[in-house]
Write a protein that holds these residues in place. Sequence first.
Motif, PDB file in Angstrom:
ATOM      1  N   VAL A 223       0.814  -1.211   0.000  1.00  0.00           N
ATOM      2  CA  VAL A 223       0.000   0.000   0.000  1.00  0.00           C
ATOM      3  C   VAL A 223       0.854   1.270   0.000  1.00  0.00           C
ATOM      4  CG1 VAL A 223      -1.717   1.322   1.306  1.00  0.00           C
ATOM      5  CG2 VAL A 223      -1.933  -1.173   1.098  1.00  0.00           C
ATOM      6  N   ILE A 224       1.826   1.349   0.901  1.00  0.00           N
ATOM      7  CA  ILE A 224       2.636   2.576   1.023  1.00  0.00           C
ATOM      8  C   ILE A 224       3.404   2.840  -0.264  1.00  0.00           C
ATOM      9  CG2 ILE A 224       4.468   3.730   2.289  1.00  0.00           C
ATOM     10  CD1 ILE A 224       1.870   3.363   3.859  1.00  0.00           C
ATOM     11  N   GLU A 225       4.034   1.790  -0.811  1.00  0.00           N
ATOM     12  CA  GLU A 225       4.819   1.954  -2.035  1.00  0.00           C
ATOM     13  C   GLU A 225       3.936   2.404  -3.195  1.00  0.00           C
ATOM     14  OE1 GLU A 225       4.900  -0.533  -0.006  1.00  0.00           O
ATOM     15  OE2 GLU A 225       6.967  -0.931   0.605  1.00  0.00           O
ATOM     16  N   ALA A 226       2.747   1.812  -3.299  1.00  0.00           N
ATOM     17  CA  ALA A 226       1.825   2.181  -4.379  1.00  0.00           C
ATOM     18  C   ALA A 226       1.357   3.629  -4.221  1.00  0.00           C
ATOM     19  CB  ALA A 226       0.631   1.230  -4.392  1.00  0.00           C
ATOM     20  N   GLN A 227       0.999   4.000  -2.989  1.00  0.00           N
ATOM     21  CA  GLN A 227       0.558   5.374  -2.739  1.00  0.00           C
ATOM     22  C   GLN A 227       1.614   6.393  -3.150  1.00  0.00           C
ATOM     23  OE1 GLN A 227      -0.525   4.905   1.503  1.00  0.00           O
ATOM     24  NE2 GLN A 227      -2.386   6.018   0.980  1.00  0.00           N
ATOM     25  N   GLU A 228       2.840   6.162  -2.720  1.00  0.00           N
ATOM     26  CA  GLU A 228       3.906   7.122  -2.997  1.00  0.00           C
ATOM     27  C   GLU A 228       4.178   7.247  -4.488  1.00  0.00           C
ATOM     28  OE1 GLU A 228       7.248   5.895  -0.679  1.00  0.00           O
ATOM     29  OE2 GLU A 228       6.400   6.644   1.220  1.00  0.00           O
ATOM     30  N   GLU A 229       4.171   6.126  -5.199  1.00  0.00           N
ATOM     31  CA  GLU A 229       4.451   6.183  -6.643  1.00  0.00           C
ATOM     32  C   GLU A 229       3.303   6.851  -7.399  1.00  0.00           C
ATOM     33  OE1 GLU A 229       7.255   6.152  -9.179  1.00  0.00           O
ATOM     34  OE2 GLU A 229       7.575   4.923  -7.381  1.00  0.00           O
ATOM     35  N   TYR A 230       2.061   6.502  -7.037  1.00  0.00           N
ATOM     36  CA  TYR A 230       0.910   7.164  -7.664  1.00  0.00           C
ATOM     37  C   TYR A 230       0.952   8.677  -7.411  1.00  0.00           C
ATOM     38  CZ  TYR A 230      -1.585   2.698  -8.494  1.00  0.00           C
ATOM     39  OH  TYR A 230      -1.975   1.458  -8.942  1.00  0.00           O
ATOM     40  N   GLN A 231       1.320   9.046  -6.194  1.00  0.00           N
ATOM     41  CA  GLN A 231       1.322  10.459  -5.835  1.00  0.00           C
ATOM     42  C   GLN A 231       2.427  11.222  -6.572  1.00  0.00           C
ATOM     43  OE1 GLN A 231       0.870  11.142  -1.693  1.00  0.00           O
ATOM     44  NE2 GLN A 231       0.623  13.348  -1.936  1.00  0.00           N
ATOM     45  N   ARG A 232       3.595  10.603  -6.690  1.00  0.00           N
ATOM     46  CA  ARG A 232       4.675  11.250  -7.441  1.00  0.00           C
ATOM     47  C   ARG A 232       4.262  11.467  -8.895  1.00  0.00           C
ATOM     48  NH1 ARG A 232       8.446   8.772  -3.798  1.00  0.00           N
ATOM     49  NH2 ARG A 232       8.155   6.729  -4.745  1.00  0.00           N
ATOM     50  N   MET A 233       3.625  10.462  -9.467  1.00  0.00           N
ATOM     51  CA  MET A 233       3.175  10.585 -10.854  1.00  0.00           C
ATOM     52  C   MET A 233       2.142  11.692 -11.004  1.00  0.00           C
ATOM     53  SD  MET A 233       2.711   6.633 -12.087  1.00  0.00           S
ATOM     54  CE  MET A 233       2.164   7.151 -13.711  1.00  0.00           C
ATOM     55  N   ALA A 234       1.171  11.741 -10.093  1.00  0.00           N
ATOM     56  CA  ALA A 234       0.118  12.751 -10.174  1.00  0.00           C
ATOM     57  C   ALA A 234       0.707  14.156 -10.106  1.00  0.00           C
ATOM     58  CB  ALA A 234      -0.897  12.551  -9.046  1.00  0.00           C
TER      59      ALA A 234
END
Length: 327
Positions: free
Chosen positions: A62-73
């Motif tokens: 969850v944490i890794e996915a959140q951070e990567e999605y957020q960086r992309m956004a």
Amino acid sequence: SRWGGRLPGGPLVHVTPACVPDSSPAGRSEAVMAANREKEALRLQWLGQYAKATQADSWGQVIEAQEEYQRMATDMATQQSKTFITSREKDTLRALVLCLSSRVQALSSMTEHITAVDMKALMPVFEALFTGREPEAFPLRPEKYQAMQPLKPVLPDGEIICGEVDEPNSDWQRGQEVLRRFPAGSTAVALRIDKIGLKDAQEYIDPFMTILVADPRSNQLDSHNTPVARERRPTHVAFDHQVFLNISLENMRAQQAALFFEFKHYKPKKKKISTRCWAFMELPELKADEELVLELYHKPTDLRKRAIKLHSEKPLYLHLYASFLVA
């Protein structure tokens, strides 16, 4: 008109980039190739990040996915204001940013309004981004992401910070605010004021532009001021500022509106702001994703477009770009 364009009672001729002496076909071709290279680099970067994020998401990280999605956004929201990105591509980027933001929120709140399976369905969009082969229909239903607020930027260590996309006056934020006020399906107009050519460009104090939308009866339908210019060059005042009109393209057409641009500056001796020159554009001239080059006229501004006299015989113009965004 010596340089092309309009005179009272005369023909209307749009001044194209080809009319500008420093805009040769070779120069434009090189700029297009450079833009395409940058687009391809962004596409590959985001495709790699997307694959990494969706893999973490599917594995329950969850944490890794959140951070990567957020960086992309964050990055995609920042990049979408670039002039070489077309209006259709901006619409696609906006939808992708909102999907990424919505998934981050879903992971944070442990809700499934947008799922890991939904995110994988975006693969064809990321693969075809900037290629002209984007899917005709977006893979996800609008209700899964359209109500989402954009995310705040993050540092590599995951700390949330205040940055460009988070600022209320950022291109992304201002665009979102306008689009949310418009009826679904209507068209928002973004104008990026690039520069204005003036023989005495470096002499002006605190120069800025005023953008007006007016109907044939001189009623003002919308108005905006840019910040003070970013740079004063020998023959140009540079702004590089984007304005989002508060009136839709459809509404402007219905009211037969025109766009007016006033160059203003501060006069310390008189302690007042003065208009130096102005330009205007009829709606049929408003083309998305092209450099728009407008003649400059002597003050005062005439919203009825009757008293028009060229400001200068020199080949100096107002340069701007338009984007159309669908609400």
